[in-house]
Design a protein around this motif. Structure first.
Motif, mmCIF file in Angstrom:
data_model
loop_
_atom_site.group_PDB
_atom_site.id
_atom_site.type_symbol
_atom_site.label_atom_id
_atom_site.label_comp_id
_atom_site.label_asym_id
_atom_site.label_seq_id
_atom_site.Cartn_x
_atom_site.Cartn_y
_atom_site.Cartn_z
ATOM 1 N N ARG A 117 0.845 -1.190 0.000
ATOM 2 C CA ARG A 117 0.000 0.000 0.000
ATOM 3 C C ARG A 117 0.885 1.245 0.000
ATOM 4 O O ARG A 117 1.807 1.355 0.814
ATOM 5 C CB ARG A 117 -0.911 0.005 1.228
ATOM 6 C CG ARG A 117 -1.924 -1.126 1.245
ATOM 7 C CD ARG A 117 -2.467 -1.407 2.642
ATOM 8 N NE ARG A 117 -3.075 -0.238 3.262
ATOM 9 C CZ ARG A 117 -4.381 0.020 3.256
ATOM 10 N NH1 ARG A 117 -5.216 -0.816 2.663
ATOM 11 N NH2 ARG A 117 -4.850 1.085 3.860
ATOM 12 N N ILE A 118 0.592 2.169 -0.910
ATOM 13 C CA ILE A 118 1.305 3.451 -0.998
ATOM 14 C C ILE A 118 0.375 4.515 -0.435
ATOM 15 O O ILE A 118 -0.700 4.783 -0.978
ATOM 16 C CB ILE A 118 1.685 3.778 -2.453
ATOM 17 C CG1 ILE A 118 2.493 2.639 -3.081
ATOM 18 C CG2 ILE A 118 2.442 5.101 -2.505
ATOM 19 C CD1 ILE A 118 3.768 2.295 -2.362
ATOM 20 N N ILE A 156 -2.917 4.714 -2.655
ATOM 21 C CA ILE A 156 -3.957 5.454 -1.945
ATOM 22 C C ILE A 156 -3.682 6.952 -1.993
ATOM 23 O O ILE A 156 -4.562 7.757 -2.275
ATOM 24 C CB ILE A 156 -4.034 4.971 -0.485
ATOM 25 C CG1 ILE A 156 -4.336 3.459 -0.453
ATOM 26 C CG2 ILE A 156 -5.075 5.742 0.310
ATOM 27 C CD1 ILE A 156 -4.067 2.817 0.893
ATOM 28 N N LEU A 157 -2.436 7.328 -1.687
ATOM 29 C CA LEU A 157 -2.036 8.733 -1.636
ATOM 30 C C LEU A 157 -0.586 8.839 -2.068
ATOM 31 O O LEU A 157 0.270 8.108 -1.558
ATOM 32 C CB LEU A 157 -2.206 9.277 -0.212
ATOM 33 C CG LEU A 157 -1.824 10.736 0.018
ATOM 34 C CD1 LEU A 157 -2.740 11.661 -0.792
ATOM 35 C CD2 LEU A 157 -1.893 11.094 1.505
ATOM 36 N N GLY A 158 -0.314 9.760 -3.008
ATOM 37 C CA GLY A 158 1.037 9.901 -3.536
ATOM 38 C C GLY A 158 1.291 8.902 -4.648
ATOM 39 O O GLY A 158 0.562 7.923 -4.818
ATOM 40 N N THR A 178 -6.085 5.834 -6.995
ATOM 41 C CA THR A 178 -7.068 6.884 -6.774
ATOM 42 C C THR A 178 -6.706 8.073 -7.658
ATOM 43 O O THR A 178 -5.570 8.203 -8.127
ATOM 44 C CB THR A 178 -7.101 7.309 -5.298
ATOM 45 O OG1 THR A 178 -5.778 7.711 -4.888
ATOM 46 C CG2 THR A 178 -7.557 6.153 -4.414
ATOM 47 N N ASN A 179 -7.659 8.954 -7.889
ATOM 48 C CA ASN A 179 -7.428 10.085 -8.791
ATOM 49 C C ASN A 179 -6.215 10.895 -8.361
ATOM 50 O O ASN A 179 -6.122 11.333 -7.217
ATOM 51 C CB ASN A 179 -8.662 10.991 -8.824
ATOM 52 C CG ASN A 179 -9.847 10.343 -9.514
ATOM 53 O OD1 ASN A 179 -9.676 9.424 -10.312
ATOM 54 N ND2 ASN A 179 -11.051 10.803 -9.211
ATOM 55 N N ASP A 226 -4.981 8.754 -16.089
ATOM 56 C CA ASP A 226 -5.195 9.737 -15.034
ATOM 57 C C ASP A 226 -4.910 11.122 -15.590
ATOM 58 O O ASP A 226 -4.024 11.291 -16.440
ATOM 59 C CB ASP A 226 -4.272 9.436 -13.846
ATOM 60 C CG ASP A 226 -4.602 10.285 -12.635
ATOM 61 O OD1 ASP A 226 -5.551 9.931 -11.910
ATOM 62 O OD2 ASP A 226 -3.916 11.312 -12.418
ATOM 63 N N ASP A 227 -5.637 12.122 -15.111
ATOM 64 C CA ASP A 227 -5.432 13.486 -15.622
ATOM 65 C C ASP A 227 -3.995 13.953 -15.443
ATOM 66 O O ASP A 227 -3.495 14.772 -16.229
ATOM 67 C CB ASP A 227 -6.371 14.459 -14.921
ATOM 68 C CG ASP A 227 -7.812 14.338 -15.414
ATOM 69 O OD1 ASP A 227 -8.030 13.632 -16.421
ATOM 70 O OD2 ASP A 227 -8.712 14.928 -14.782
ATOM 71 N N SER A 228 -3.304 13.433 -14.432
ATOM 72 C CA SER A 228 -1.916 13.835 -14.202
ATOM 73 C C SER A 228 -0.994 13.366 -15.323
ATOM 74 O O SER A 228 0.142 13.837 -15.435
ATOM 75 C CB SER A 228 -1.419 13.275 -12.865
ATOM 76 O OG SER A 228 -1.401 11.856 -12.883
ATOM 77 N N GLU A 229 -1.463 12.441 -16.159
ATOM 78 C CA GLU A 229 -0.643 11.898 -17.242
ATOM 79 C C GLU A 229 -0.845 12.631 -18.569
ATOM 80 O O GLU A 229 -0.194 12.305 -19.564
ATOM 81 C CB GLU A 229 -0.967 10.409 -17.431
ATOM 82 C CG GLU A 229 -0.667 9.575 -16.193
ATOM 83 C CD GLU A 229 -1.261 8.189 -16.255
ATOM 84 O OE1 GLU A 229 -0.653 7.263 -15.686
ATOM 85 O OE2 GLU A 229 -2.335 8.013 -16.866
#
Length: 311
Positions: free
Chosen positions: A172-173, A193-195, A215-216, A298-301
């Motif tokens: 888990r991250i 999960i986060l990061g 997650t987004n 993902d939008d970050s990509e």
């Protein structure tokens, strides 16, 4: 309030230590700075056991630890030879070393900074969740039993994923500062999960039943490396293979199929460049598939590209 215990070299502190409230500092203040605690240690919620603010000080623990509060300081804790239990809802902010002959059974989910398992030592975390806050937090030269467990990277600064002599089952991250992979790994489940988890040129392999969840805005990424899974997908119907985001539909049996996802920017389409995600999909049967693909990202990509322009 504040209590200081100085278990001096050669002394026998055989009583159980019970930290009910406040902060109790335990340290041998003279060389070699190794205070020995032969009894069990219990720390209540809101209470603190402190190992002193210098790395020179090392409490030697011979008993069990029930930690519902916090263990802090700069000195590490060394758990001696013998069978021990560690449990409670608290956190350990110092390094924990398991010496040769130590067998430590984690009897509840717990949060630790790092653990160093010496040759001949055993750390059994059972089906619990072990949260780790240090970078490269597991040094494993003994026996690390963690089948069915969840290991969560839960720091506040960037963490490197420990890989040497370690098998992960569920990783888990959960670190907003991000994590970095340091070697190729195989694992059953990866939860981001986060990061982000930066592949940093390495490879994550998911087995036939493995699963990735994200997650987004919190994803697996990296300019090099990839995450891959191979499994018999049969005749897929809107099948998101391994959760990698390539959703397949076909009217023909694809058979054993590798889905590989990477994040290196691709070139093509009259010199255009891609977003920061690509898929290589290699089925055993690659003819007459009548297949369709839903390409998730993902939008970050997007790398600044407007979505209506994607093709």
């Amino acid at each position: 309030s504040n209590v200081t215990i100085n278990p001096r070299t050669g002394s026998a502190f055989n009583a159980d230590l019970y930290v009910n409230t406040g902060t109790t500092k335990v340290a041998e203040l003279a060389s070699p700075y190794n205070g020995k605690l032969y009894g069990n240690i219990t720390i209540d919620t809101g209470a603190v056991l402190n190992t002193n603010n210098s790395s020179s000080y090392t409490p030697f623990v011979f008993g069990n630890i029930i930690n519902n509060g916090a263990i802090t300081g700069a000195g590490d804790i060394e758990i001696q030879s013998g069978v021990h239990s560690l449990q409670g809802t608290g956190s350990i902010a110092v390094a924990v070393t398991l010496l040769t002959g130590a067998i430590v059974n984690l009897n509840s989910s717990h949060k630790m900074s790092s653990v160093d398992i010496n040759p001949g030592a055993t750390f059994n975390i059972g089906n619990n969740t072990l949260k780790l806050t240090a970078s490269n937090p597991i040094i494993q030269n003994g026996t690390f039993t963690n089948a069915g467990s969840k290991i969560e990277y839960n720091g506040t600064a960037t963490q490197s994923i420990s890989t040497v002599n370690i098998t992960y089952y569920t990783l888990r991250i959960n670190n907003a500062a991000g994590t970095i992979l340091t070697n190729n790994i195989t694992l059953d489940t990866l939860n981001v999960i986060l990061g982000d988890l930066d592949l940093s040129g390495d490879i994550i392999t998911l087995p036939a039943t493995g699963l990735l969840t994200e997650t987004n805005g919190n994803t697996v990424k990296g300019n090099a490396g990839y995450i891959t899974t191979t499994r018999n997908v049969g005749i897929p119907g809107s099948l998101n293979v391994g959760g990698l985001g390539a959703v397949l539909t076909a009217t023909t049996n694809l058979g054993s199929t590798e889905v590989r996802r990477g994040h290196t920017v691709q070139t093509g389409l009259n010199g255009g460049t891609s977003i920061r995600r690509y898929y290589d999909i290699t089925p055993a049967n690659n003819t007459g598939l009548n297949a369709t693909l839903v390409f998730k990202f993902d939008d970050s990509e997007l790398k600044g590209k407007p979505e209506p322009s994607l093709k």
